[in-house]
Motif scaffolding. Structure first.
Motif, short mmCIF file in Angstrom:
data_model
loop_
_atom_site.label_atom_id
_atom_site.label_comp_id
_atom_site.label_asym_id
_atom_site.label_seq_id
_atom_site.Cartn_x
_atom_site.Cartn_y
_atom_site.Cartn_z
N LYS A 1 -29.80 13.73 2.16
CA LYS A 1 -30.18 12.31 2.16
C LYS A 1 -31.17 11.95 3.24
CE LYS A 1 -25.76 11.00 0.10
NZ LYS A 1 -24.47 10.29 0.30
N VAL A 2 -31.20 12.70 4.35
CA VAL A 2 -32.14 12.39 5.43
C VAL A 2 -33.58 12.52 4.96
CG1 VAL A 2 -32.94 13.14 7.72
CG2 VAL A 2 -30.51 12.98 7.24
N THR A 3 -33.81 13.32 3.92
CA THR A 3 -35.18 13.48 3.41
C THR A 3 -35.74 12.18 2.86
OG1 THR A 3 -34.38 14.17 1.22
CG2 THR A 3 -34.77 15.90 2.85
N ARG A 4 -34.88 11.24 2.52
CA ARG A 4 -35.35 9.94 2.05
C ARG A 4 -36.13 9.21 3.13
NH1 ARG A 4 -29.46 8.22 -0.50
NH2 ARG A 4 -29.53 9.56 -2.36
N TYR A 5 -35.87 9.55 4.38
CA TYR A 5 -36.49 8.86 5.51
C TYR A 5 -37.48 9.74 6.27
CZ TYR A 5 -32.22 6.35 4.40
OH TYR A 5 -31.20 5.70 3.72
N LEU A 6 -37.17 11.04 6.35
CA LEU A 6 -37.99 11.93 7.17
C LEU A 6 -38.77 12.96 6.36
CD1 LEU A 6 -35.51 12.68 10.13
CD2 LEU A 6 -37.37 11.01 10.06
N GLY A 7 -38.54 13.01 5.05
CA GLY A 7 -39.17 14.06 4.26
C GLY A 7 -38.51 15.40 4.52
N TYR A 8 -39.13 16.48 4.01
CA TYR A 8 -38.54 17.81 4.09
C TYR A 8 -38.98 18.61 5.32
CZ TYR A 8 -38.07 16.74 -0.89
OH TYR A 8 -37.80 16.13 -2.09
N TYR A 9 -40.05 18.12 6.01
CA TYR A 9 -40.74 18.97 6.98
C TYR A 9 -40.51 18.59 8.43
CZ TYR A 9 -43.21 20.10 2.66
OH TYR A 9 -43.52 20.48 1.38
N PHE A 10 -39.58 17.70 8.72
CA PHE A 10 -39.29 17.33 10.10
C PHE A 10 -38.91 18.59 10.87
CE2 PHE A 10 -36.81 15.34 13.55
CZ PHE A 10 -37.72 14.36 13.94
N PRO A 11 -39.50 18.83 12.05
CA PRO A 11 -39.37 20.14 12.71
C PRO A 11 -37.98 20.48 13.24
CG PRO A 11 -40.56 18.59 14.11
CD PRO A 11 -40.41 17.93 12.77
N TYR A 12 -37.09 19.51 13.35
CA TYR A 12 -35.77 19.78 13.91
C TYR A 12 -34.74 19.80 12.79
CZ TYR A 12 -38.31 18.64 18.14
OH TYR A 12 -39.25 18.62 19.14
N LEU A 13 -34.34 21.01 12.39
CA LEU A 13 -33.48 21.17 11.22
C LEU A 13 -32.10 20.54 11.42
CD1 LEU A 13 -33.77 22.57 8.42
CD2 LEU A 13 -32.49 24.50 9.38
N HIS A 14 -31.68 20.37 12.66
CA HIS A 14 -30.33 19.87 12.90
C HIS A 14 -30.15 18.40 12.53
CE1 HIS A 14 -32.40 19.16 16.82
NE2 HIS A 14 -31.79 18.00 16.73
#
Length: 208
Positions: free
Chosen positions: A183-196
């Motif tokens: 669900k976080v991809t709804r706000y940050l997309g798939y490529y945010f550098p911090y996977l945690h």
């Protein structure tokens, strides 16, 4: 010991997962060109396959699941075949599929069956094929703050992305990539550098 079918039949929430549609859209965005045949592992009642078929009517989609009742609910206008079986012994020929997807699946198999599953998926992929999976992220910061675990219920294994990446590589997969999912991809997309920050992650491996 309880069987995989009994264990997963008890988790009815999987049939209503609100993120399924977005997960399969994410999968499709990473499909290679000219895909024809797709194996949907842990296909459940086929909601993911419906998304893929809507995005590409030419796909020939096969579903694998260990819960026979769910396979009986697969829409025959979407799936070429529902296959009753386990990922440790996929009842399909070698080199059959261009793509294999496994959405929120691998955590439902025991640690001792993970390597065999990766080997079987590699076997049924065509040369040049692609494997895509998502799984809950044990390093998810929100889980850690809440002292929550991936494990519990039908989740009988957990997979840190660095360890799973090594497992794929040792099986023979190449060009392995990891992206955020959930669900976080709804706000940050798939490529945010911090996977945690992601509740799940997507891993991609090719058979070259």
């Amino acid at each position: 010991m309880i069987s995989y079918e009994e264990l997963n039949a008890q988790q009815e929430v999987s049939e209503k997962d609100p993120f399924t549609s977005e997960r399969y859209q994410q999968f499709y965005g990473f499909f290679p060109a000219n895909v024809e045949t797709v194996l949907d592992i842990g296909c459940n009642t086929g909601r993911g396959g419906q998304v893929l078929k809507k995005l590409n009517q030419e796909l020939k989609i096969f579903g694998l699941d260990c819960v026979r009742d769910r396979l009986n609910k697969l829409p025959n206008t979407i799936y070429e075949q529902g296959i009753y079986g386990l990922s440790t012994n996929i009842p399909c020929d070698d080199y059959k599929f261009d793509v294999v997807v496994a959405g929120e699946f691998i955590e439902h198999i025991s640690p001792s069956d993970v390597d065999r599953t990766l080997i079987e998926i590699f076997r049924v992929l065509k040369i040049g094929g692609r494997f895509l999976l998502t799984t809950p992220n044990p390093s998810d910061l929100k889980k850690r703050i809440r002292n929550e675990s991936v494990l519990g219920g039908a989740h009988i294994s957990q997979h840190f992305h660095d360890t799973l990446k090594l497992k794929l590589r040792s099986t023979g997969y190449s060009r392995i990539k990891v992206y955020g999912s959930g669900k976080v991809t709804r706000y940050l997309g798939y490529y945010f550098p911090y996977l945690h920050v992601y509740g799940s992650y997507l891993m991609i491996g090719d058979k070259k």
